[in-house]
Each structure stands twice: as C-alpha cells, then as structure tokens.
Design an enzyme around this catalytic site. Structure first.
Site, mmCIF file in Angstrom:
data_model
loop_
_atom_site.group_PDB
_atom_site.id
_atom_site.type_symbol
_atom_site.label_atom_id
_atom_site.label_comp_id
_atom_site.label_asym_id
_atom_site.label_seq_id
_atom_site.Cartn_x
_atom_site.Cartn_y
_atom_site.Cartn_z
ATOM 1 N N ASP A 83 56.658 52.132 41.873
ATOM 2 C CA ASP A 83 55.522 51.225 42.041
ATOM 3 C C ASP A 83 55.731 50.404 43.320
ATOM 4 O OD1 ASP A 83 53.161 49.921 41.289
ATOM 5 O OD2 ASP A 83 54.234 48.388 40.122
ATOM 6 N N HIS A 84 54.714 50.332 44.162
ATOM 7 C CA HIS A 84 54.768 49.514 45.387
ATOM 8 C C HIS A 84 55.979 49.807 46.261
ATOM 9 C CE1 HIS A 84 51.307 47.107 44.251
ATOM 10 N NE2 HIS A 84 51.846 46.923 43.055
ATOM 11 N N ASP A 105 52.892 51.738 49.218
ATOM 12 C CA ASP A 105 51.809 50.757 49.301
ATOM 13 C C ASP A 105 51.726 50.185 50.711
ATOM 14 O OD1 ASP A 105 49.947 48.829 49.047
ATOM 15 O OD2 ASP A 105 51.053 47.587 47.613
ATOM 16 N N HIS A 206 45.596 48.180 39.391
ATOM 17 C CA HIS A 206 46.753 47.283 39.392
ATOM 18 C C HIS A 206 46.323 45.932 38.833
ATOM 19 C CE1 HIS A 206 49.863 49.334 42.033
ATOM 20 N NE2 HIS A 206 48.858 50.197 42.004
ATOM 21 N N ASN A 228 48.057 49.268 35.294
ATOM 22 C CA ASN A 228 49.404 48.735 35.521
ATOM 23 C C ASN A 228 49.578 47.406 34.797
ATOM 24 O OD1 ASN A 228 49.633 50.847 37.294
ATOM 25 N ND2 ASN A 228 50.273 49.604 39.039
HETATM 26 P P1 13P Z 1 50.264 42.500 36.259
HETATM 27 O O1 13P Z 1 51.561 41.781 36.413
HETATM 28 O O2 13P Z 1 49.086 41.635 36.568
HETATM 29 O O3 13P Z 1 50.150 43.176 34.952
HETATM 30 O O4 13P Z 1 50.228 43.642 37.390
HETATM 31 C C1 13P Z 1 51.183 44.652 37.355
HETATM 32 C C2 13P Z 1 50.975 45.622 38.457
HETATM 33 O O5 13P Z 1 49.895 45.844 38.930
HETATM 34 C C3 13P Z 1 52.159 46.346 38.925
HETATM 35 O O6 13P Z 1 51.860 47.185 39.987
#
Ligand code: 13P
Length: 282
Positions: A83-84, A105, A206, A228
């Site tokens: 993620d990211h 990202d 997200h 997410n």
């Molecule tokens: P939240 O912390 O708002 O659930 O977002 C998580 C997210 O988008 C991780 O990429």
C-alpha cells in the site's frame, strides 16, 4: 493456500456485486485477526501494508512470512498488497519478497509524472506476475496528511492514464480522506459513476474509515470493489489496549493484548460483512 493476485480476487468480488476489505497490517496479532475475520465470514481478504508499517516488522519478507502462515492456518483466499509504495525500489523489494500485488503512489505528482512512474512500476509488477494499483487524483489525510493538496479524480484523464500505465486496479479520489474526517463525508458519487463508465478495471477507495455505510454501499454499487481500512481497525485495537489497562497488569503481555486482538477482529468481521451485504441492487 497460495496468495492470489489482488485483481483476480477483485474481479470475482465484482461479479458477486460486493467489495473486499483491504486491511492494514502492523503486527502478527492484527494479521491473525484479519485472517480469522476472513475465515469467520467466508469472504476473501486483502492484507496490505505501507513500508512505514512493514519496516518495523523486519521488512517486506518478514511480512510475507507472517501473512502466508496465517493464510495457511485459516485456509483463506487472500492477496498481499504493498500500500502506498513511494519508490520503484520498494516495488522491486515487495516483488522479490513474495507480495501478490503492489501500489506505487505517485498521485501527488502532476498527471505526466504520475503516469510515467506508474507505468514503470506496473512493468516491474507484471514481470513478476503481480497485479498493480495506482491512484489518479489525490486522497489526503483528514488532518492535512502529506502536505499535498487534495485533488478529485478528473474523469477525462482516466482512460489515458489506464492506457499508459496498464494499471490493473485504479484508486480514485472522490471525497474520502485517510484517517478521521474533519467535516461531514460527502462522496462524489456522480464522479464515480462517470469514471466507472469509462474503464473496466476494478476501482479502489482509499480512506474507507468513518465513511457512512450508505455512501459506501452506493459506491460499491457503482463499481468500487476494494475498500482500504486502517484507522477503524487500529482504533478498535487501541480500545482493547485501553480496556486491558483498566484491569490487567502489563507483566503478562499475552493476556494484556487479548482484548485488543478480540476487538480488532470483531471490527474487521463487521466491516467485511458491511462490504458484502445489504448493497442495494437495481
Ligand atoms: P483509513 O485509515 O481512513 O481507513 O484509510 C486507509 C487507507 O486508505 C490505506 O491506504
């Protein structure tokens, strides 16, 4: 059970008109909780972590070992996703380590740079038979986040972005934020509808935490297939720790962390169920 490509799981979810939860991983207690939640609901799950989360666990390879252990133990269908990711080196590291999906990202960059970097990362992912996610538009943190401006996805850029990057899953910016919302969440479902009519790749939301369920259901109906979640399950985990502090001594960590594990698992079950039931049909 082998880790599966995330886009495969998302396409199957879309056929069932549901979305899958993608839950942030930060330690083995929470990874086991996510696996248990998937097993209890019978719904596939996406484990995901940013480098900020997996580095303290011992790096990308350590996370792969932990996730695979629980995927086997609970015999669940799952993907493991970066993620990211922010550099091509991180993408390469996750490919080498055994992730089944990655995100680079570059959404804080202008369109051209975002498309160029995403296309390079997609090539690396595809060479290892992993699926690839990128973000068009930019979802910020509710408390200001990374300092970049929030930017909604521009529908007229979507087709060109997907074509140039060969992205398998597209994260869109339609009004959510990472973390707590400052004001009242109001998703731009009109934008989502337009975007979903232009591409057939699964769409990713997200910043799912704190978003009213009716809006999430409407978004799933329009094409969001991955949601997410980090803040909501982390809050449940921390609430469990607060609970333990009231009565338990820190001298027995196993007992101390039990309420945290329990509360986080229950929250994850609740969210998986919300994303897979009660979605309005035509
Ligand atoms: P939240 O912390 O708002 O659930 O977002 C998580 C997210 O988008 C991780 O990429």
């Amino acid at each position: 059970m082998k880790l599966q490509r995330m886009d495969t799981l998302l396409r199957q979810a879309r056929e069932k008109k549901i979305a899958l939860g993608a839950f942030e991983c930060w330690d083995s207690i929470n990874i086991q909780g996510i696996a248990k939640a998937s097993s209890l609901t019978g719904i596939p799950v996406i484990f995901q972590a940013t480098p900020v989360e997996y580095e303290p666990m011992g790096g990308a390879a350590a996370l792969v070992h932990m996730v695979k252990f629980y995927v086997d133990k609970y015999n669940i269908n799952a993907a493991l996703h970066l993620d990211h990711g922010s550099t091509l080196e991180q993408v390469e590291d996750c490919v080498r380590s055994g992730f089944s999906s990655v995100m680079l990202d570059a959404s804080a960059c202008e369109f051209e740079e975002n498309a160029r970097l995403s296309a390079e990362a997609a090539k690396i992912a595809h060479a290892g038979n992993l699926s690839f996610e990128a973000e068009l538009g930019h979802v910020i943190g509710g408390d200001g986040g990374d300092g970049a401006e929030s930017a909604l996805t521009v529908p007229s850029e979507v087709v060109e972005f997907v074509k140039r990057t060969q992205v398998d899953c597209l994260a869109v910016s339609i009004g959510t934020v990472h973390g707590d919302y400052k004001g009242k969440p109001e998703l731009r479902l009109d934008l989502l509808k337009e975007i979903a009519s232009l591409v057939e790749e699964p769409l990713v939301l997200h910043g799912g935490s704190g978003t009213p369920i009716a809006q999430l259901h409407a978004a799933i109906k329009l094409g969001i297939t991955k949601i997410n979640i980090c803040t909501d399950i982390h809050k449940a985990f921390l609430a469990g720790i607060e609970e333990a502090r009231k009565t338990l001594t820190p001298s027995v960590p196993g007992n101390f962390y039990r309420p945290a594990a329990q509360m986080m698992t229950e929250k994850t079950v609740e969210m998986i169920r919300l994303f897979s039931t009660g979605i309005p049909q035509d």
